[in-house]
Motif scaffolding. Structure first.
Motif, mmCIF file in Angstrom:
data_model
loop_
_atom_site.group_PDB
_atom_site.id
_atom_site.type_symbol
_atom_site.label_atom_id
_atom_site.label_comp_id
_atom_site.label_asym_id
_atom_site.label_seq_id
_atom_site.Cartn_x
_atom_site.Cartn_y
_atom_site.Cartn_z
ATOM 1 N N ASP A 104 0.913 -1.215 0.128
ATOM 2 C CA ASP A 104 0.028 0.060 -0.094
ATOM 3 C C ASP A 104 0.781 1.261 0.086
ATOM 4 O O ASP A 104 2.011 1.347 0.765
ATOM 5 C CB ASP A 104 -0.964 -0.084 1.160
ATOM 6 N N ASP A 105 0.665 2.223 -0.914
ATOM 7 C CA ASP A 105 1.421 3.438 -1.180
ATOM 8 C C ASP A 105 0.432 4.648 -1.003
ATOM 9 O O ASP A 105 -0.295 4.953 -2.115
ATOM 10 C CB ASP A 105 2.267 3.465 -2.310
ATOM 11 N N ALA A 106 0.197 5.225 0.268
ATOM 12 C CA ALA A 106 -0.660 6.490 0.406
ATOM 13 C C ALA A 106 -1.950 6.303 -0.072
ATOM 14 O O ALA A 106 -2.656 6.879 -0.728
ATOM 15 C CB ALA A 106 -0.044 7.530 -0.476
ATOM 16 N N GLY A 107 -2.558 4.893 0.181
ATOM 17 C CA GLY A 107 -4.022 4.692 -0.019
ATOM 18 C C GLY A 107 -4.416 3.833 -1.469
ATOM 19 O O GLY A 107 -5.344 3.651 -1.525
ATOM 20 N N THR A 108 -3.291 3.682 -1.994
ATOM 21 C CA THR A 108 -3.478 2.948 -3.251
ATOM 22 C C THR A 108 -2.707 1.561 -3.209
ATOM 23 O O THR A 108 -1.454 1.395 -2.469
ATOM 24 C CB THR A 108 -2.823 3.588 -4.494
ATOM 25 N N THR A 109 -3.417 0.613 -3.190
ATOM 26 C CA THR A 109 -2.951 -0.865 -2.953
ATOM 27 C C THR A 109 -2.270 -1.454 -4.215
ATOM 28 O O THR A 109 -2.997 -1.147 -5.118
ATOM 29 C CB THR A 109 -3.991 -1.731 -2.393
ATOM 30 N N ILE A 110 -1.328 -1.762 -4.389
ATOM 31 C CA ILE A 110 -0.702 -2.202 -5.801
ATOM 32 C C ILE A 110 -0.385 -3.723 -5.425
ATOM 33 O O ILE A 110 0.257 -4.125 -4.348
ATOM 34 C CB ILE A 110 0.658 -1.459 -5.834
ATOM 35 N N VAL A 111 -0.754 -4.379 -6.627
ATOM 36 C CA VAL A 111 -0.479 -5.908 -6.404
ATOM 37 C C VAL A 111 0.650 -6.049 -7.681
ATOM 38 O O VAL A 111 0.572 -5.509 -8.862
ATOM 39 C CB VAL A 111 -1.691 -6.757 -6.966
ATOM 40 N N ASN A 112 1.710 -6.660 -7.468
ATOM 41 C CA ASN A 112 2.709 -7.052 -8.292
ATOM 42 C C ASN A 112 2.964 -8.414 -8.602
ATOM 43 O O ASN A 112 3.112 -9.211 -7.391
ATOM 44 C CB ASN A 112 4.121 -6.342 -8.061
ATOM 45 N N SER A 113 2.963 -9.240 -9.781
ATOM 46 C CA SER A 113 2.987 -10.680 -9.779
ATOM 47 C C SER A 113 4.270 -10.919 -10.607
ATOM 48 O O SER A 113 4.656 -10.047 -11.536
ATOM 49 C CB SER A 113 1.754 -11.087 -10.407
ATOM 50 N N THR A 114 4.622 -12.231 -10.524
ATOM 51 C CA THR A 114 5.712 -12.901 -11.189
ATOM 52 C C THR A 114 5.022 -13.210 -12.891
ATOM 53 O O THR A 114 6.061 -13.330 -13.736
ATOM 54 C CB THR A 114 6.240 -13.842 -10.658
ATOM 55 N N PHE A 115 3.921 -13.285 -13.081
ATOM 56 C CA PHE A 115 3.317 -13.633 -14.113
ATOM 57 C C PHE A 115 2.173 -12.857 -14.732
ATOM 58 O O PHE A 115 1.567 -12.328 -13.819
ATOM 59 C CB PHE A 115 2.878 -15.154 -14.364
ATOM 60 N N PRO A 116 1.930 -12.670 -16.057
ATOM 61 C CA PRO A 116 0.896 -11.424 -16.317
ATOM 62 C C PRO A 116 -0.433 -12.030 -16.012
ATOM 63 O O PRO A 116 -0.714 -13.288 -16.113
ATOM 64 C CB PRO A 116 1.296 -11.368 -17.989
#
Length: 146
Positions: free
Chosen positions: A65-77
């Motif tokens: 979470d970065d300043a109210g924005t939740t971010i999802v990062n994955s190893t596959f698209p």
């Protein structure tokens, strides 16, 4: 060469091609079936301090979470992903994520920071990530450690 051998040599190519086509149809049908995989937390999950990794085999998802924005990062698209916040009374709020720059990065504005304000507090979260007919799911707790 007798007539049975001649007939076998005549029929053999058709049976081989028919078997190849039938196996291709079977594999195509099997590949389109939905599959569900369980994601497990890799150690302690702390979304606020960007230390939350979920994994299943080689597939990994990092949630932060970065300043109210939740971010999802994955190893596959990913094709799509949805984050669910579950309250203490089991009320579920869904946050469909939108693609950021590529299918590896997804984001959504959430209120996770306001739900986990104090050190030691935990909150139940769920995630569903879709990849070509496969669904990766997890229910986990995020706890802030400072």
């Amino acid at each position: 060469m007798n007539r049975h051998t001649k007939l076998a040599l005549l029929v053999m190519p058709f049976l081989a091609i028919g078997g190849y086509i039938a196996s291709d149809i079977y594999l195509e049908h099997d590949a389109q079936q939905d599959r569900v995989y369980q994601l497990e937390t890799s150690g302690h999950c702390d979304i606020i301090n960007q230390k939350c990794v979920l994994e299943s085999g080689d597939f990994k998802i990092n949630i932060s979470d970065d300043a109210g924005t939740t971010i999802v990062n994955s190893t596959f698209p990913l094709d799509s992903t949805t984050l669910f916040i579950v309250s203490s009374s089991n009320d579920v709020t869904a946050y469909p994520m939108s693609m950021q720059d590529s299918p590896y990065y997804w984001q959504s504005v959430t209120n996770i920071r306001s739900l986990i304000p104090n050190q030691g507090d935990s909150y139940k979260l769920r995630i569903i990530a879709n990849i070509k007919g496969g669904k990766y799911i997890s229910e986990f707790y995020s706890q802030t450690v400072r």
